[in-house]
Design a protein around this motif. Structure first.
Motif, PDB file in Angstrom:
ATOM      1  N   MET A  68      -7.279  11.551  -0.866  1.00  0.00           N
ATOM      2  CA  MET A  68      -6.501  10.204  -0.585  1.00  0.00           C
ATOM      3  C   MET A  68      -6.349   9.638  -2.461  1.00  0.00           C
ATOM      4  O   MET A  68      -5.521   8.486  -2.174  1.00  0.00           O
ATOM      5  N   ASP A  69      -6.351  10.118  -3.315  1.00  0.00           N
ATOM      6  CA  ASP A  69      -5.617   9.652  -4.321  1.00  0.00           C
ATOM      7  C   ASP A  69      -4.944  10.483  -4.802  1.00  0.00           C
ATOM      8  O   ASP A  69      -4.078  10.878  -5.690  1.00  0.00           O
ATOM      9  N   MET A 136     -14.862  -1.674  -5.075  1.00  0.00           N
ATOM     10  CA  MET A 136     -13.940  -1.667  -4.748  1.00  0.00           C
ATOM     11  C   MET A 136     -13.250  -2.197  -3.371  1.00  0.00           C
ATOM     12  O   MET A 136     -14.311  -0.993  -2.562  1.00  0.00           O
ATOM     13  N   MET A 138     -11.079  -2.007   0.121  1.00  0.00           N
ATOM     14  CA  MET A 138     -10.331  -1.640   0.747  1.00  0.00           C
ATOM     15  C   MET A 138     -10.212  -1.853   2.097  1.00  0.00           C
ATOM     16  O   MET A 138     -11.545  -1.754   2.487  1.00  0.00           O
ATOM     17  N   ILE A 142      -8.638  -4.433   8.593  1.00  0.00           N
ATOM     18  CA  ILE A 142      -7.363  -3.728   9.207  1.00  0.00           C
ATOM     19  C   ILE A 142      -7.682  -2.942   8.962  1.00  0.00           C
ATOM     20  O   ILE A 142      -7.450  -2.452  10.116  1.00  0.00           O
ATOM     21  N   LEU A 159     -14.821   6.994 -10.799  1.00  0.00           N
ATOM     22  CA  LEU A 159     -14.458   6.718  -9.363  1.00  0.00           C
ATOM     23  C   LEU A 159     -15.368   6.934  -8.431  1.00  0.00           C
ATOM     24  O   LEU A 159     -15.269   8.116  -8.271  1.00  0.00           O
TER      25      LEU A 159
ATOM     26  N   CYS C 150      -4.776  -8.751   5.852  1.00  0.00           N
ATOM     27  CA  CYS C 150      -4.052  -8.356   5.128  1.00  0.00           C
ATOM     28  C   CYS C 150      -2.682  -9.131   5.440  1.00  0.00           C
ATOM     29  O   CYS C 150      -2.678  -9.607   5.901  1.00  0.00           O
ATOM     30  N   THR C 169      -6.680  -8.002   1.254  1.00  0.00           N
ATOM     31  CA  THR C 169      -5.077  -7.992   0.474  1.00  0.00           C
ATOM     32  C   THR C 169      -4.660  -9.080   1.331  1.00  0.00           C
ATOM     33  O   THR C 169      -3.974  -9.172   1.829  1.00  0.00           O
ATOM     34  N   PHE C 233      -8.466   4.377  -8.879  1.00  0.00           N
ATOM     35  CA  PHE C 233      -9.038   3.649  -8.397  1.00  0.00           C
ATOM     36  C   PHE C 233      -7.151   3.419  -7.939  1.00  0.00           C
ATOM     37  O   PHE C 233      -7.149   3.256  -6.289  1.00  0.00           O
ATOM     38  N   ARG C 235      -4.048   4.354  -7.891  1.00  0.00           N
ATOM     39  CA  ARG C 235      -3.743   5.224  -6.567  1.00  0.00           C
ATOM     40  C   ARG C 235      -4.028   5.368  -5.957  1.00  0.00           C
ATOM     41  O   ARG C 235      -3.131   5.279  -5.515  1.00  0.00           O
ATOM     42  N   ILE C 236      -5.554   5.437  -5.663  1.00  0.00           N
ATOM     43  CA  ILE C 236      -5.500   5.190  -3.940  1.00  0.00           C
ATOM     44  C   ILE C 236      -5.409   3.881  -3.285  1.00  0.00           C
ATOM     45  O   ILE C 236      -4.851   4.082  -2.133  1.00  0.00           O
ATOM     46  N   TYR C 237      -5.538   2.859  -3.554  1.00  0.00           N
ATOM     47  CA  TYR C 237      -4.875   1.362  -4.017  1.00  0.00           C
ATOM     48  C   TYR C 237      -3.540   0.931  -3.178  1.00  0.00           C
ATOM     49  O   TYR C 237      -3.022   1.159  -1.977  1.00  0.00           O
ATOM     50  N   LYS C 239      -1.364   4.119  -2.679  1.00  0.00           N
ATOM     51  CA  LYS C 239      -1.362   5.215  -1.841  1.00  0.00           C
ATOM     52  C   LYS C 239      -1.778   3.994  -0.003  1.00  0.00           C
ATOM     53  O   LYS C 239      -0.847   4.683   0.887  1.00  0.00           O
ATOM     54  N   PHE C 240      -2.096   3.722  -0.433  1.00  0.00           N
ATOM     55  CA  PHE C 240      -3.341   3.068   0.358  1.00  0.00           C
ATOM     56  C   PHE C 240      -1.679   2.082   1.586  1.00  0.00           C
ATOM     57  O   PHE C 240      -1.260   2.473   2.561  1.00  0.00           O
ATOM     58  N   THR C 244      -0.521   3.462   4.406  1.00  0.00           N
ATOM     59  CA  THR C 244      -0.779   2.768   5.646  1.00  0.00           C
ATOM     60  C   THR C 244       0.193   1.347   5.831  1.00  0.00           C
ATOM     61  O   THR C 244       0.142   0.736   7.089  1.00  0.00           O
ATOM     62  N   LEU C 245       0.194   0.335   4.789  1.00  0.00           N
ATOM     63  CA  LEU C 245       0.946  -0.896   4.742  1.00  0.00           C
ATOM     64  C   LEU C 245       2.121  -0.580   5.158  1.00  0.00           C
ATOM     65  O   LEU C 245       3.124  -1.715   4.998  1.00  0.00           O
TER      66      LEU C 245
END
Lengths: 308, 130, 278, 430, 570
Positions: A68-69, A136, A138, A142, A159, C150, C169, C233, C235-237, C239-240, C244-245
């Motif tokens: 994921m990261d 957090m 996410m 969506i 995390l 979003c 978001t 975190f 990076r995760i966001y 990347k999302f 994805t968006l």
């Protein structure tokens, strides 16, 4: 009637596996070195629930593109007898071995639709933040919603995902490699473990995947719950009356396999056996069972191999 | 031509209140609201004398008013009483609150020697022509 | 299936057309849709008074796309409360675009007006132009603003975006007006252009987060600076957002360190503002 | 000659009710206890009056003016009714009934004075009291962006700075007074502490104060032009006050992001109630602007910015507020009651007003009447008509009628009643 | 207006001992009469229906500054329920803070014809009356807040009950009030310094009097004046766990006061649910209803109303400023405080009663327990303390809970079981019948208020009748939804002999009247009081004494009630 593969006898018996709760988590880190260190540390002393709080093992390394990261990682699986006996060691081991390890993060490796239940692992770990933890969220509204906890630590921030999937899994899949020398069975065992690790959804919780001391229930000493598996010890094969060690065998190793489902365990056993019998000097493959007293799954070796 | 850029504040004054109650078309009212006050230093930089006409210009409009200096107004700021003159400088945008911003907008003030300030009737005529 | 609406006139008085949703259209005949009521001032008129309609209608809202072929910037409530399906507006859109929506997707190629996505709980709104004020906000009085979904704005956004936001978001690729994320209590706002005054004012916490990639005009004195780091975190966001968006700009910041501010101390909040250190 | 005592002054939100007005031959000849503006109001109420109705500038009678107005309003698709805050509650009540009847938008001048206060009340609340509480108890008074010396002339003597009260026997001496403003004023010279702050920086300053009250350390050395140590002292003083009050005015509401400014101020006062008693009061301008919000709330549920186009009330400041409706060129007719938007709205909103049929009901000639298609003169409430008004703190007081209006000049409420009746007829009783 | 005959209905008129009998009701010129001329009369066929007097609500915040603050501060609330205008009716919006016209229509639709606003600060009495005049159809009145009034405290301190009597009479008249309302006596005055009182014997700052003294003095004078209603008491410590003790102590404190002639009661405790909490804190909260009920059962000097909780989003508003501050801190919801100089205060905080909230579940049960554990329904009035416990729109739901154990069980099943165990509700099998419902929604409140022409259908009573489409002969408690539906939309509501609603739709839109009390004291007392007021008013008030009383212009349609003795408790 026994089967023979590559000239090696496959005994017509079954590995007796039993049901456990299993979970999978993905540890990522700055590089694969630190991911592995965390994973090794976390899966340490988790060979068998006979004496450990859980069984755990590394499933495989995970590539940057899969996580994921976007960092390299390791996939780890853990097993316990119940949801609770799985949740507790997970909390402890993540807390002691991953939370403490530089640069790591932990994510769920068993999605909601694969899992039977979602365990509040991150939710439990979060208290370590002593009130400074941050939730957090996410992708609400969506796609599948994701929840994480961010915990301030000396290095920076730890995390962890909030929930981890757990499902009824299969533990205790196994087979024995009987060979003409310890050198032979070690070589065969290594090859087998290597092959097993290519199968998704299984781990081999023993050191390096190999177990040299099988055990039986009970002992002549009243205080001991389990003792060496006398039936399969070559060095006493002729003085122990019900020894099951064939004449031409002088060393045996066991491979124990835990998996998320019966099918994976079966496949893993088959892949492992097929790899083992390739090694010269391997004489026989068999499996450990307790005549159906221990677990509900009976994995017949010939069925496994038939599936290949 | 000399020019200062200042932050304009508009507000109520007693004279405006008194004038208002006499009538919008009265001398008192017009005199009370058609004025801008500047800090003496800003005032001096315009090189005009007390009561002379200046042109005040914002991003939304401009208007001619008389100019006075006042110790009460800090440097870089300007004061005008509420009224039709000041309102030519404000935006109608309320940013979804219903309230246009009537205080604290940037304006440029420059001397307009010889130009005549419009009376209220002239302001009306201007609107009629729209 | 897709139905096309061609605007006939530019209305002087804005038209309230909350009927413009896949939910309402699904399962109807084209002629029935033409007769759907729209509100113009104090009159009730027909959808066909303002649009020429053609195309096909599906049985389920999820399979329905509504395409407005032109400008709809005087049409209010497009996609109001929609749960599924897709709306494409080729031009601009009026006030309350997608407000209260809970699912589906709206794409506006032009600019959108105020209250876009107000109090929405799910789904995706993409605005390729600019948007007005109170994007993804709560209506006055409510303390439940956006609770999911979003909103992506390619251009600039107005003031008080995401006010009283609870979840979801908001991504603004251009600049954002003042007091973005005021009273925020959950949710995330990503600002790729410059952020203005008052960002995060009175934000409470509950995981609320505002990420500013191009700095802030003047950060409130009540946001307390803590550290500079590269939190995982993020990076995760990112990347999302990127994967994805499909927000390309997010890809530029995977390795960027961020300054972490916590506040708003004025209300004892523990929300976060991250400012990219570039 | 007749002396009316306890007369209520219909100018500002103070609604002072201790005036003595001397009337001779139906003319006011003397006032007592009036402030300068009140004096002007009473003594000049006959100056610049509208004496007869006009349609398109032509003199006409009331019936025709009403009929013409009714025609315009009954046929309008998006009529706007605006004003209300300088008239009595009965007229406000009628205006709302009228808005309902014609499916129009109705807004009061509150939207351009304390609309942000209402928006704040709706988002976080308001901690208020009546003015007597201040007079009797307050020992710390803060004027923030408000200046009663120019706008509420007797506020200081009657309610806030000087009066003696139950627990404030020594008046001014019992009180510490603070003024916060962007420029020096008459008030700033007579207070105990004056903070001259940068324009449009109130929010930052109040936020910092809130944080300090909470015990948070602020890193900055100064906020909005005020050194932190002065803020710390002020915060301490606020916490230690026995009864504190913030009077805020348009300095907060009309600056950039007025709603957030007020929000911060109310939040600060709310926080202070954990330490001591603290209240906050908006300095409402027009004498019945509070009444406009009050009456509107009980009839429509909303204080201002109301749209009746769907037959029931809807509320949205920014959408249904007068300036916005005009700015978007939405309104197709307007009825102005006791207000002068042409003089007081920003230019581009005024522009649309000049392009639609405009009906004005007022007492005096003003910029709006000069541009109106129909002008209907009205009696001056509080002088020529009685009725209810709400003081800035929400206390209802009955305005008195002390002289007769000129022949044929009616109060707003009666004019509106006639208009409603006429429109009902035009709409076939519906 | 044509005369009316209501025939074939099952009539419930408890004050006249009628329990479900079938007989005709005749109405002429707005009054119930023996008989009208059938040929000219309009006849309503109420076959298979329940006929009751028009509903009487003695405690509902429908008008005045508090509810109006609620309206103004809660635009989000109004979106839930809207009523467009029609040719007959004005527009309105709900929900927990409904607009005035909406209030009148919705009450009438439920068969209610008389409603009292229970908290009127004297200084804003004009505001209350202005709003009452915009509430159509129903008759109404308002109670004047006195428990924290400066002059009351002063006279209680000086123990000058004559002056107190004179002042109370003056204030009732000045405000056109109907009864004496006491809210958190002493606590509201202390709140003006940011504090509260914690019990009956705490001191009020600067006045050195106790809540106990305030309550007993006002109750005593109330009875001596012979006011139609007893004191209307909102006890101290409202909403504080463990407050049942304060409540009982407050009732006990007036035990020995001699009631006004012809009645036994001297105190009415309002929204008792909020004052019947047991346990040390919110976590350990349990029901104190049985303790209150036991006391009420054993004594005849007290009556209560419920303040029933409804699971919904609502708006709390009371004259109890410190409690509202506490609630604001508990919930973090927006908060409006409004103190009124010299006399009162108020606070408004939105609140959502949730089924999953243990404290709310217990509160819900307490209200019903009180109604079911007090044996004599004449001591009970049904209220939700609108909108504090929930909007009045939910009265039919409360009726269904009271009439059907199954209705209660079905709701209990949705609640946390362990919460219900902290109450006695699950063990109660009592179910109200139609007669008892008629008592707690009509006869009892009207009797408690001393309204001789309301709450019954005897000859001479006001022609206020409600007819509900439910057949009492074949109705069973399992059919609780039917009764809820029937009471939600009366088949007919008749107000002053006029059909005002039909099948839940408004049929006529008359203006009701406002009740107020004109209590007489001796001229000497009257002039002493006025003199004292004159000497103090200017110093302490910001409104002059002459501008203070409510002018007649605010009561276009009113009925001043002569002091008369009320009916006995049965």
């Amino acid at each position: 009637m026994s089967l023979s593969v590559n000239g090696v006898e496959i005994e017509d018996t079954f590995a007796e596996a039993f049901s456990m709760w299993g979970s999978r988590l993905i540890i990522t880190a700055k590089n694969s070195k630190w991911a592995n260190i965390a994973a090794l540390s976390m899966t340490g002393y988790a060979t068998s629930v006979i004496m450990c709080d859980c069984e755990a093992g590394i499933e495989r390394e995970v590539y940057e593109s899969e996580t994921m990261d976007g960092r390299p990682g390791v996939s780890v699986m853990m097993f316990g007898f119940s949801r609770k006996t799985l949740e507790e060691p997970m909390l402890k081991r993540i807390g002691q071995c991953v939370l403490t390890c530089p640069s790591t993060s932990v994510y769920n490796g068993l999605s909601k639709d694969q899992a039977d239940e979602m365990l509040d692992i991150g939710k439990g770990i979060r208290f370590f933040g002593d009130g400074f933890q941050v939730k957090m969220r996410m992708s609400d509204g969506i796609c599948e919603r994701k929840r994480f906890w961010r915990i301030p630590v000396m290095e920076g921030e730890f995390l962890i995902e909030e929930k981890f999937g757990a499902k009824k899994a299969v533990a205790g899949g196994n087979f024995l490699i009987m060979g003409d020398s310890s050198q032979t069975v070690l070589e065969a065992g290594e090859k087998a473990v290597e092959a097993i690790h290519k199968v998704p959804g299984v781990v081999t919780p023993f050191p390096g995947g190999l177990c040299r001391s099988g055990s039986k229930v009970g002992s002549k000493y009243a205080f001991l719950k389990a003792s060496t598996n006398t039936s399969f010890c070559p060095s006493i094969k002729n003085i122990f009356q019900s020894s099951r060690v064939p004449k031409n065998v002088d060393s045996i190793l066991e491979i124990v396999i835990n998996g998320l489902d019966l099918e994976s365990v079966k496949t893993a056993m088959a892949e492992g056996i097929s790899a083992a019998v390739e090694v010269k000097g391997v004489r026989k493959i068999t499996a450990v069972n307790f005549a159906g007293k221990l677990g509900k799954f009976q994995i017949w070796l010939k069925d496994c191999l038939g599936g290949l | 031509m000399n020019e200062v850029v200042v932050t304009l504040i508009s507000a109520r004054t007693i004279e405006q209140g008194i004038g208002l109650e006499i009538g919008k078309t009265s001398e008192q009212y017009q005199n009370s609201v058609s004025v801008i006050e500047l800090n003496p230093s800003d005032f001096e930089s315009l090189e005009i004398s007390e009561g002379e006409t200046v042109e005040v210009e914002s991003d939304y409009g401009s208007v001619l008013v008389k100019c006075r200096s006042s110790q009460d107004v800090p440097k870089g700021r300007a004061f005008m009483p509420y009224g039709p003159w000041a309102n030519k400088l404000f935006s109608s945008s309320t940013r979804c609150s219903g309230m246009p911003q009537l205080k604290g907008i940037k304006v440029r003030v420059k001397a307009a020697k010889g130009l005549k300030m419009p009376s209220i009737v002239e302001l009306i005529d201007e609107l009629r022509r729209l | 299936m897709e139905v096309f609406l061609k605007p006939k006139v530019k209305p002087l008085i804005p038209v309230e057309a909350e009927v413009l949703t896949p939910d309402r259209f699904a399962g109807m005949k084209l002629s029935e849709i033409e007769g759907l009521p729209v509100y113009v001032g104090n009159r009730v008129e027909k959808l066909s008074d303002y649009f020429e309609l053609e195309g096909s209608i599906s049985e389920k809202p999820a399979d329905q796309q509504i395409t407005i072929l032109g400008d709809a910037s005087r049409i209010k409530y497009i996609g109001y409360g929609m749960t599924a399906g897709r709306i494409l507006v080729e031009g601009g859109a009026g006030m309350h675009l997608g407000s209260h929506m809970s699912g589906g997707e709206i794409v506006v190629k032009g600019n959108a007006s105020d209250w876009a996505g107000a109090e929405m709980s799910g789904g995706l709104i993409s605005i390729l132009g600019n948007t007005g004020d109170l994007l993804g906000s709560a209506y006055r009085g409510s303390r439940e603003g956006m609770t999911g979904g979003c909103i992506i704005v390619k251009g600039n956004a107005g003031i008080e975006s995401g006010i009283f936001m609870r979840r979801g978001t908001i991504v603004v690729e251009g600049e954002i007006g003042s007091f973005a994320g005021a009273h925020m209590n959950g949710g995330a706002i990503f600002i790729f252009g410059k952020a203005s005054r008052g960002v995060g004012a009175e934000m409470r916490g509950n995981g609320s987060m505002i990420v500013c990639f191009k700095g802030v005009d003047s950060l409130l004195p009540t946001f307390i600076y803590n550290t500079i780091y590269k939190p995982n975190f993020m990076r995760i966001y990112l990347k999302f957002l990127f994967n994805t968006l499909k927000i390309d700009k997010a890809g530029e910041y995977f390795e960027t360190p961020f300054k972490r501010y916590v506040g708003d101390a004025a209300v004892g909040g523990d929300g976060e503002i991250f400012i990219a250190e570039t | 000659m007749e002396v009316f005592s306890d007369v209520v002054c219909p100018f500002c939100g103070c609604l002072c009710d201790d005036l003595e007005i001397t009337v001779e031959n139906n003319k006011i000849i003397k006032t007592k206890n009036s402030c300068a503006i009140s004096l002007s109001k009473f003594m000049h109420h006959e100056d610049n009056r509208l004496n007869y109705p006009t349609v398109d500038g032509r003199r006409t009678d009331l019936v025709e003016a009403i009929n013409e107005s009714a025609k315009i309003l009954a046929s309008a698709k998006r009529p706007l009714i605006y004003g209300l805050s300088s008239t009595e509650c009965e007229a406000i009540n009628r205006s709302i009934e009228l808005a309902e009847l014609i499916g129009g938008v109705i807004d009061s001048t509150a939207s351009v004075c304390h609309g942000p206060t209402i928006i704040t009340e709706q988002s976080i609340g308001l901690i208020k009291s009546t003015l007597g509480e201040i007079k009797n108890r307050a020992d710390l008074i803060i004027f923030w962006g408000s200046n009663p010396t120019e706008s509420h002339l007797r506020h200081l003597t009657r309610y806030s700075m000087f009066p003696t009260g139950l627990f404030t026997p020594e008046g001014r001496k019992n009180r510490f007074i603070v003024a916060v403003d962007v420029r020096k004023t008459k008030l700033s010279r007579i207070v105990d502490l004056f903070l001259e702050i940068e324009p449009n920086k109130d929010f930052e300053l109040i936020s910092a104060l809130r944080a300090i009250v909470r015990g948070v350390k602020i890193e900055a050395e100064q906020v909005s032009g005020i050194p932190i140590n002065i803020l710390k002292e002020l915060a301490e003083r606020m916490k230690k006050a026995r009864f504190g009050v913030v009077f805020y005015g348009l300095g907060l509401t009309q600056s950039e992001m007025g709603d957030m400014n007020v929000n911060a101020a109310v939040g600060l006062v709310s926080d202070l109630n954990h330490h001591t008693k603290f209240v906050i009061l908006p300095m409402r301008g027009h004498f019945n602007v509070a009444g406009a919000n009050t009456v509107s709330s009980w009839l429509s549920g909303y204080p201002f910015a109301i749209d009746y186009s769907r037959g029931y009330s809807r509320y949205n400041p920014g959408e249904f507020t007068a300036v916005d409706l005009l700015e978007r060129k939405e309104a197709d007719a307007a009825l102005i009651i006791a207000s002068d938007p042409v003089a007081h709205f920003p230019a581009s909103a005024v522009e649309h007003l000049t392009k639609i049929p405009l009906i004005t009901i007022d007492q005096k000639v003003n910029m709006t009447t000069l541009l109106s298609r129909i002008v209907i003169p009205a009696a001056t409430v509080g002088i020529e008509a009685d009725g209810t008004a709400y003081r800035m703190d929400g206390i209802p007081i009955r305005l008195k009628k002390i002289i007769e209006p000129s022949e044929g000049i009616l109060p707003d409420s009666e004019i509106l009643k006639m208009m409603i009746d006429k429109i009902r007829v035009l709409k076939g009783g519906y | 207006m044509a005369d009316l005959i209501i025939k074939n209905g099952y009539v419930y008129d408890p004050l006249n001992g009628v329990d479900g009998e079938k007989y005709e009701i005749h109405i002429s010129k707005g009054k119930i009469v023996d008989e009208v001329d059938r040929r000219d009369a309009k006849i309503i066929d109420a076959s298979n229906m329940v006929v009751m007097p028009g509903g009487v609500d003695l405690h509902s915040h429908i008008a005045g500054s508090k509810i109006n603050i609620g309206r103004a501060m809660r635009p989000e609330d109004h979106r839930k329920d809207v009523m467009p205008r029609t040719s007959l009716t004005r527009a309105g919006v709900g929900y927990s803070c409904p607009s005035t016209f909406f209030t009148g229509y919705r009450y009438a639709q439920m068969g209610y014809t008389t409603v009292f606003e229970p908290a009127m600060p004297p200084l804003s009495a004009r505001h209350v009356h202005e709003e009452l005049n915009d509430i159509p159809i129903i008759d109404k009145g308002a109670f004047t807040l006195m428990g924290n009034n400066y002059f009351v405290l002063k006279y209680v301190k000086s123990k000058d009950l004559n002056m107190l009597k004179g002042f109370m009479a003056w204030l009732l008249k000045a405000t056109r009030g109907y009864a004496v309302k006491i809210v958190n006596p002493g606590g509201v005055e202390n709140w003006k310094w940011g504090k509260n009182v914690g019990g009956l014997d705490d001191l009020v700052y600067n006045f050195e009097v106790t809540p106990r003294e305030i309550i007993t003095s006002l109750a005593k004078v109330n009875e001596e004046l012979g006011l139609p209603h007893t004191i209307h008491l909102h006890c101290n410590n409202l909403g504080v766990p463990g407050n049942w003790e304060t409540t009982i102590e407050s009732i006990k404190s007036v035990e020995s006061i001699k009631p006004s002639e012809g009645r036994t009661r001297v105190v009415h405790v309002v929204h008792c649910q909020f004052n019947a909490l047991d346990g040390e804190n919110w976590v350990k909260l349990k029901s104190g209803a049985c303790k209150i009920a036991k006391y009420v059962n054993e004594h005849n000097h007290v009556t209560i109303d419920l303040g029933q909780v409804i699971f919904t989003d609502t708006t709390t508003m009371t004259g109890d400023g410190p409690w509202q501050f506490r609630l604001h801190n508990l919930t973090g919801n927006k908060w409006v405080n409004s103190d009124v100089e010299m006399e009162a205060g108020a606070g408004v905080v939105p609140y959502t009663f949730r089924k999953e909230n243990p404290a709310n579940a217990i509160q819900w049960a307490i209200g019903l327990e009180l109604a079911l554990m007090v044996h004599d329904p004449w001591k009970i009035s049904m209220t939700t303390d609108h909108p504090n416990g929930g909007p009045f729109l939910y009265y039919p739901k409360v009726i269904s809970w009271l009439m059907s154990r199954k209705a209660r069980t079905d709701t209990m099943l949705e609640l946390n079981r362990s919460c219900i165990k902290k109450t006695g509700l699950a063990g109660i099998y009592r179910e109200y019948d139609f007669n008892e419902i008629a008592i707690i929604t009509r006869a009892a409140p009207s009797m408690l208020l001393g309204l001789k022409n309301k709450g019954h259908l005897g000859v001479g009573a006001d022609g206020d009748v409600s007819i509900f489409n439910v057949n009492p002969t074949d109705w069973k408690p399992s059919m609780y939804r039917d009764v809820e539906n029937a009471f939600s939309r009366a088949a007919f509501t008749i107000k002053k002999g006029e059909i005002v609603t039909k099948n839940g739709e408004i049929a006529a839109n008359p203006l009701g009247k406002t009740f107020w009390v004109d209590a007489k004291v001796s001229e000497k007392i009257e002039s002493d009081v006025l003199e004292d007021l004159r000497s103090e008013f200017k110093r302490i008030y910001t409104v002059s004494l002459n501008n203070y009383p409510v002018q007649d212009a605010y009561l276009p349609l009113s009925e001043s009630v002569e002091i008369q003795t009320g009916r006995c408790l049965s």
